[in-house]
Design a protein around this motif. Structure first.
Motif: not given
Length: 399
Positions: A102-123
């Motif tokens: 789901v697009t909205a979920i991926a965008l939300a978690v991608q933003q959190v990963a940016k803020e926390k400098s953690r890796t996110v891999m969207i499949t």
């Protein structure tokens, strides 16, 4: 002797941090998926199993440190997904998050990963915005995006005679994006969009739309929808004789589990492109058979990409000597990706580049057994499928 001791101390000082760069003496990977809703078959338990298979195949440790898989159900709600991601990063020491339908979920978690400098891999989520607009140095997008699902597919179908199109589109941003990107390709190639019908999410009756499409004179009927909306529309298209008629029925975001649920008598002749199919080659068959023994179904492209992304991430950590997100993601971009017999790559903006394949669903008579559903029609070069890189994303930063 004194000089030797000094050199040894320097050597330890250099080697020591690299060995200690694995945070908390473990690499923790979180599978944030739909465990109970409409995407549980394409992701769900299978996503967790795919990641566990990759860890086992890597050897269970990286740089001598253990690898742990954790999972959670985001319930298809962006606020729940971002809350879980924050907790994982802040208190549970999770280093990377995968899956994210789901697009909205991926965008939300991608933003959190940016803020926390953690890796996110969207499949799983498909919007091309994940690299075209919201890219970062800690994010990678592995699956077909909306451009690949539409532009690559539309071009391939057009070249096989599909000049005039009719769209049956879910009245939602995702459906609109699918229709627009496919339409742009068709018209640019000299074809026409002869009509469009839009329907609300969770629609029940598609009869009027299907009759309009059938009488439109279109060569192709494109279903710009996903999940239950898509499968319900295909079931009714079969009832109206469209699946075995002269028109080409084309989907955009289709999973092998959708075809399995529909059955070949209903889904036969449907065309679409895919990143992965279990019967492509020896490597895909070997993975699929192991996966089916564990889960009971053949893997979807999401499952295959989770396996690939997890394995690649662990290789990158080993190369970089650290699970620090920016360094690990740089190594991910530097290393070639082993994608079931094909050598693919990750572009600077995080886009995984590969050649999708246009498939047609077999008729019951053509199928040789369970899960033998697809016939390959054409390989779509990555340059046709994916958008060029946004120059602003070439040196994207975590925040």
């Amino acid at each position: 002797m004194r000089g030797t001791a000094i050199l040894a101390a320097i050597g330890l000082a250099i080697a020591g941090p690299a060995a200690a760069q694995i945070s908390d003496d473990a690499v923790r990977i979180g599978i944030l998926t739909d465990l109970s809703g409409p995407y549980a078959d394409s992701g769900g338990k299978g996503s967790v199993v795919a990641a566990e298979m990759a860890v086992k195949d890597f050897g269970g440790t990286v740089r001598g440190k253990k690898i742990e898989i954790v999972s959670a159900d985001h319930q298809n709600k962006p606020d729940i997904a971002s809350t879980i991601a924050r907790r994982w990063f802040d208190t549970e020491r999770v280093d990377a998050v995968l899956d994210l339908p789901v697009t909205a979920i991926a965008l939300a978690v991608q933003q959190v990963a940016k803020e926390k400098s953690r890796t996110v891999m969207i499949t799983a989520a498909a919007t091309s915005d994940l690299t075209a607009k919201t890219c970062s140095s800690v994010s990678t997008h592995w699956t077909d995006d909306t451009n690949a699902l539409t532009a690559g597919t539309a071009r391939a179908v057009f070249e096989r005679g599909g000049k005039n199109w009719y769209f049956i589109t879910v009245d939602h941003a995702f459906g609109h994006a699918l229709q627009k990107q496919a339409s742009d390709v068709v018209t640019a190639l000299g074809g026409k969009v002869v009509g469009t019908s839009r329907f609300p999410i969770n629609n029940a009756d598609y009869s009027s739309f299907l009759l309009q499409a059938q009488s439109s004179g279109a060569d192709v009927v494109g279903f710009a929808a996903v999940g239950d909306d898509f499968t319900k529309a295909i079931k009714q298209a079969n009832e109206f004789g469209l699946m075995t008629g002269k028109q080409t029925m084309t989907g955009f975001l289709v999973y092998v589990t959708d075809i399995h649920a529909l059955g070949l008598p209903v889904a036969q002749n449907l065309t679409f492109s895919e990143a992965f199919y279990w019967d492509q080659n020896e490597a895909t068959r070997a993975f699929a058979n192991r996966f089916r023994e564990a889960v009971g179904i053949m893997p979807t492209k999401n499952h295959a990409l989770i396996y690939t992304a997890t394995l690649h991430y662990l290789k990158a950590i080993d190369k970089a000597g650290t699970d620090e997100a920016v360094a690990a993601n740089k190594a991910m971009r530097d290393l070639p990706v082993a994608f079931f017999g094909a050598q693919t790559r990750i572009r600077a903006d995080g886009r995984h580049l590969y050649d999708p394949v246009l498939y047609r669903v077999k008729t019951p008579a053509q199928s040789k057994g369970p899960w033998d559903y697809y016939e390959a029609m054409r390989t779509i070069p990555a340059a046709e499928a994916f958008l060029p890189m946004n120059p602003a994303c070439a040196n994207s930063s975590p925040g």
